[in-house]
Structure formats: structure tokens, C-alpha cells
Design a protein around this motif. Structure first.
Motif, PDB file in Angstrom:
ATOM      1  N   HIS A  89      99.708  83.248  27.898  1.00 33.32           N
ATOM      2  CA  HIS A  89      99.463  83.301  29.335  1.00 33.32           C
ATOM      3  C   HIS A  89      98.007  83.013  29.706  1.00 33.32           C
ATOM      4  O   HIS A  89      97.746  82.560  30.831  1.00 33.32           O
ATOM      5  CB  HIS A  89      99.903  84.650  29.900  1.00 33.32           C
ATOM      6  CG  HIS A  89     101.390  84.752  30.080  1.00 33.32           C
ATOM      7  ND1 HIS A  89     102.231  85.234  29.097  1.00 33.32           N
ATOM      8  CD2 HIS A  89     102.194  84.386  31.113  1.00 33.32           C
ATOM      9  CE1 HIS A  89     103.472  85.185  29.524  1.00 33.32           C
ATOM     10  NE2 HIS A  89     103.489  84.665  30.738  1.00 33.32           N
ATOM     11  N   VAL A  90      97.069  83.258  28.807  1.00 32.55           N
ATOM     12  CA  VAL A  90      95.668  82.984  29.153  1.00 32.55           C
ATOM     13  C   VAL A  90      95.113  81.744  28.468  1.00 32.55           C
ATOM     14  O   VAL A  90      94.017  81.300  28.816  1.00 32.55           O
ATOM     15  CB  VAL A  90      94.758  84.202  28.838  1.00 32.55           C
ATOM     16  CG1 VAL A  90      95.180  85.409  29.644  1.00 32.55           C
ATOM     17  CG2 VAL A  90      94.745  84.523  27.352  1.00 32.55           C
ATOM     18  N   ALA A  91      95.854  81.163  27.518  1.00 26.62           N
ATOM     19  CA  ALA A  91      95.319  79.995  26.811  1.00 26.62           C
ATOM     20  C   ALA A  91      96.389  78.974  26.446  1.00 26.62           C
ATOM     21  O   ALA A  91      96.171  77.769  26.595  1.00 26.62           O
ATOM     22  CB  ALA A  91      94.575  80.438  25.554  1.00 26.62           C
ATOM     23  N   GLY A  92      97.534  79.426  25.965  1.00 30.25           N
ATOM     24  CA  GLY A  92      98.577  78.477  25.580  1.00 30.25           C
ATOM     25  C   GLY A  92      99.011  77.607  26.740  1.00 30.25           C
ATOM     26  O   GLY A  92      99.168  76.388  26.600  1.00 30.25           O
ATOM     27  N   VAL A  93      99.172  78.222  27.911  1.00 29.11           N
ATOM     28  CA  VAL A  93      99.593  77.442  29.074  1.00 29.11           C
ATOM     29  C   VAL A  93      98.477  76.508  29.541  1.00 29.11           C
ATOM     30  O   VAL A  93      98.753  75.448  30.113  1.00 29.11           O
ATOM     31  CB  VAL A  93     100.059  78.376  30.221  1.00 29.11           C
ATOM     32  CG1 VAL A  93      98.882  79.092  30.881  1.00 29.11           C
ATOM     33  CG2 VAL A  93     100.849  77.592  31.260  1.00 29.11           C
ATOM     34  N   PHE A 149      93.460  78.910  19.649  1.00 30.97           N
ATOM     35  CA  PHE A 149      92.153  79.148  20.258  1.00 30.97           C
ATOM     36  C   PHE A 149      92.011  80.603  20.691  1.00 30.97           C
ATOM     37  O   PHE A 149      90.982  81.243  20.458  1.00 30.97           O
ATOM     38  CB  PHE A 149      91.962  78.251  21.488  1.00 30.97           C
ATOM     39  CG  PHE A 149      91.615  76.822  21.191  1.00 30.97           C
ATOM     40  CD1 PHE A 149      91.457  76.350  19.894  1.00 30.97           C
ATOM     41  CD2 PHE A 149      91.457  75.912  22.235  1.00 30.97           C
ATOM     42  CE1 PHE A 149      91.138  75.029  19.645  1.00 30.97           C
ATOM     43  CE2 PHE A 149      91.129  74.589  21.999  1.00 30.97           C
ATOM     44  CZ  PHE A 149      90.969  74.146  20.694  1.00 30.97           C
ATOM     45  N   GLN A 150      93.049  81.141  21.340  1.00 40.62           N
ATOM     46  CA  GLN A 150      92.931  82.495  21.862  1.00 40.62           C
ATOM     47  C   GLN A 150      92.922  83.536  20.755  1.00 40.62           C
ATOM     48  O   GLN A 150      92.184  84.527  20.842  1.00 40.62           O
ATOM     49  CB  GLN A 150      94.060  82.788  22.857  1.00 40.62           C
ATOM     50  CG  GLN A 150      93.902  84.112  23.586  1.00 40.62           C
ATOM     51  CD  GLN A 150      92.613  84.193  24.404  1.00 40.62           C
ATOM     52  OE1 GLN A 150      92.066  83.172  24.830  1.00 40.62           O
ATOM     53  NE2 GLN A 150      92.116  85.400  24.620  1.00 40.62           N
ATOM     54  N   LEU A 151      93.700  83.343  19.712  1.00 40.70           N
ATOM     55  CA  LEU A 151      93.640  84.277  18.585  1.00 40.70           C
ATOM     56  C   LEU A 151      92.239  84.271  17.976  1.00 40.70           C
ATOM     57  O   LEU A 151      91.707  85.321  17.582  1.00 40.70           O
ATOM     58  CB  LEU A 151      94.684  83.912  17.526  1.00 40.70           C
ATOM     59  CG  LEU A 151      96.155  84.056  17.939  1.00 40.70           C
ATOM     60  CD1 LEU A 151      97.066  83.740  16.757  1.00 40.70           C
ATOM     61  CD2 LEU A 151      96.461  85.447  18.493  1.00 40.70           C
ATOM     62  N   THR A 152      91.633  83.081  17.905  1.00 38.09           N
ATOM     63  CA  THR A 152      90.261  82.976  17.410  1.00 38.09           C
ATOM     64  C   THR A 152      89.304  83.721  18.337  1.00 38.09           C
ATOM     65  O   THR A 152      88.420  84.468  17.883  1.00 38.09           O
ATOM     66  CB  THR A 152      89.853  81.498  17.303  1.00 38.09           C
ATOM     67  OG1 THR A 152      90.697  80.838  16.362  1.00 38.09           O
ATOM     68  CG2 THR A 152      88.403  81.364  16.850  1.00 38.09           C
TER      69      THR A 152
END
Length: 310
Positions: free
Chosen positions: A136-140, A167-170
Motif C-alpha cells: 500500500h505504501v510502495a508496491g502500488v 524497496f519497502q522491505l529494504t
């Protein structure tokens, strides 16, 4: 003639995300400009909820006020999507991009739903919970970026989603201590329980070694998504493939540094220096060339059974 909306968007990216700004310069001009404008809207919405300026400063805003700001962002985003005239350069920029590339309203609202998770203080008990937030904050955002690059087929959009997830997990691994100081914990709670770390003590020095091991698990969890995303590069134009391959290399490098650094990973903010970015720029070009030539003749492997939203 100066385009004030575009200039505002460019400055937003250059000040808010140096890692992606460097890669974005590789895009063809039209795609680069639209990437700047989409980023400007994403950054503004995030800052409104976090009480930050271009992603900088301590996270801190009253939950009631944050909820009111979220309602306003939804209304203004819906108005932009409906084609209503805009006066704020952020929403003018978003409107241009959304209408030019047919960005679906549900994708824009998915991003705002991610910020709602922060407003309500959602708990993340499992890796799947964390991945849902990451979507919801990066994949989309990855999906919307792919649309800007002319992608409309579901398999490639899914690969773009995967890169955003990675990216967001990083980002979570890199910022885990800073986030915890702001009252936000995105590491899977079950993993913290296994490591013996109370969820309200993630930022405490006595738990640093256990938190480092948990962050290393998250960096490892990002790897299959980075690998999946690579197969989307061949469906982009050459310069876009180079830009995305470079951004992929920069963020992956940040995650690997966090993993190697262990307990010292949060002594300062992890980033890639200029020399490192130049090296990754060249490597990204080689990866893009490989994907556009040798991989173009190969049947892409099936996407692994990874978590997905799209």
C-alpha cells in the motif's frame, strides 16, 4: 517557458529521495517528468500524515489531526482524478499524470490506505501483514510508475509491484530504529517475539543484536522480490530499463549493507555514496542491456509463489 508545476515536482524528488532521483535522470524526458510529478504527490501525502518535510524530521503528528489530513487528501485526490481544476502544484502534477496514463482511482486510493494504516496504528504480526503494508505504501507506487512507462499487462505490473515491495522491505530494515522511536514497528511481531524483543522496545540498545538479526531476516525476505522484478525490465524501453535497474541496484545495496553491518547498521542513516552510485549506474546499464537482448529470446520463468496484491 518555465513549468512551475514540473519544477516543484523535480525539487521535491531531488530533496526527498536522492537514491531514486539519481536513477530517474536516466528516463526519457517525458517519463522522467511524469515520474517527478507522481513522486511529488506521493511525497506530499506521506509528509502530511507524518508531519515531516520531504521525508525529513521526526515523525510526529496528533492522530486526530492525521485522520483529518487523510480525509482531506482523499477528497483532493478524488477531485484531481475527476478532472476538477487544481490550484496546488502537487495535485495539479498528480492530475496531469493520472489523466495522461489512465491511473485507476483504486491504485491512488490504495496508497492513501497505506497511510491510514499508520494513522490507526495497525499492528503487523506476520510477514504477510508487513507485505500488505509494503504494497500500500510502495508496491502500488511501482505499479503506477510502470503505467507511466507504458506498461499495461498484468504480469509486468506484478513484477513492478514486486520491486516496490522489495524497496519497502529494504526501507523498513534501514529505518527500523528511527521508526520505532516514532512509535511505529513494521517488523513482523511474530519474528520479534521469537527474538525476545518486546514490541515497544525495538529501539532500545539492549535489544540491538536481536533486532539486527530480525532486520537481516527482512532483507533476506526482500531478495525473491528483487529477483522477480528483474524479469520486468525486458518489457520496458531501454532507458527506462536502465533507470529501474539502477534504482534496483541502489536499494538492494542498502539492504545488503544493513544486513552486513549488524548492530552498527543504525549508527547513521545507511545510503550509497557517489562512487557507489556510479558503479551501480554502470552495472544497471549492463543488466538492462542483458535483459533487452539475451533475455528477450528466453521465456521468462513463472513468477515464484510470492505474496501478491495485484
Amino acid at each position: 517557458m518555465t513549468d512551475a508545476v514540473l519544477d516543484h515536482s523535480r525539487q521535491s524528488m531531488e530533496q526527498g529521495s536522492k537514491s531514486f532521483a539519481a536513477a530517474a535522470r536516466l528516463f526519457p524526458a517525458a517519463i522522467r517528468d511524469d515520474a517527478w510529478m507522481l513522486y511529488s504527490w506521493c511525497r506530499h501525502c506521506d509528509d502530511e500524515i507524518d508531519g515531516q518535510v520531504l521525508g525529513h524530521g521526526a515523525v510526529g503528528i496528533d492522530p486526530v489531526l492525521a485522520g483529518e489530513k487523510l480525509d482531506e487528501l482523499r477528497l483532493r485526490t478524488a477531485a484531481a482524478l475527476a478532472g476538477e481544476p487544481q490550484t496546488d502544484p502537487v495535485f495539479t502534477a498528480f492530475q496531469r499524470v493520472a489523466m495522461r496514463h489512465g491511473i485507476p482511482a483504486d491504485e491512488a486510493m490504495d496508497l492513501l490506505q497505506g497511510f491510514e494504516m499508520d494513522v490507526v496504528g495497525r499492528r503487523y504480526d506476520t510477514l504477510e501483514d508487513t507485505l500488505d503494508y509494503a504494497y500500500h505504501v510502495a508496491g502500488v507506487v511501482g505499479v503506477m510508475m510502470a503505467r507511466i512507462m507504458g506498461v499495461d499487462d498484468a504480469p509486468t505490473l506484478r513484477r513492478a509491484q514486486d520491486l516496490g515491495l522489495a524497496f519497502q522491505l529494504t526501507n523498513i530494515a534501514r529505518d527500523v530504529v528511527e521508526d520505532a522511536r516514532g512509535g511505529r514497528v513494521y517488523l513482523p511481531g511474530a519474528w520479534l517475539d521469537e527474538a525476545g524483543v518486546p514490541r515497544d522496545q525495538v529501539d532500545q540498545p539492549q535489544h540491538r543484536a536481536a533486532v539486527a538479526k530480525t532486520a537481516q531476516r527482512l532483507v533476506a525476505a526482500a531478495e525473491p522480490f528483487y529477483a522477480s522484478a528483474r524479469w520486468g525490465l525486458r518489457d520496458l524501453n531501454p532507458r527506462s530499463a536502465w533507470a529501474i535497474a539502477t534504482a534496483r541496484g541502489v536499494y538492494r545495496s542498502i539492504g545488503r549493507h544493513v544486513s552486513r553491518a549488524g548492530v552498527s547498521a543504525w549508527d547513521g542513516r545507511t545510503s550509497v555514496d557517489k562512487a557507489g552510485k556510479l558503479m551501480l549506474l554502470g552495472r544497471g546499464g549492463l543488466i538492462a542491456l542483458w535483459c533487452k537482448t539475451l533475455d528477450a529470446w528466453r521465456e521468462p520463468p513463472p513468477r515464484p509463489a510470492l505474496w501478491t496484491h495485484v
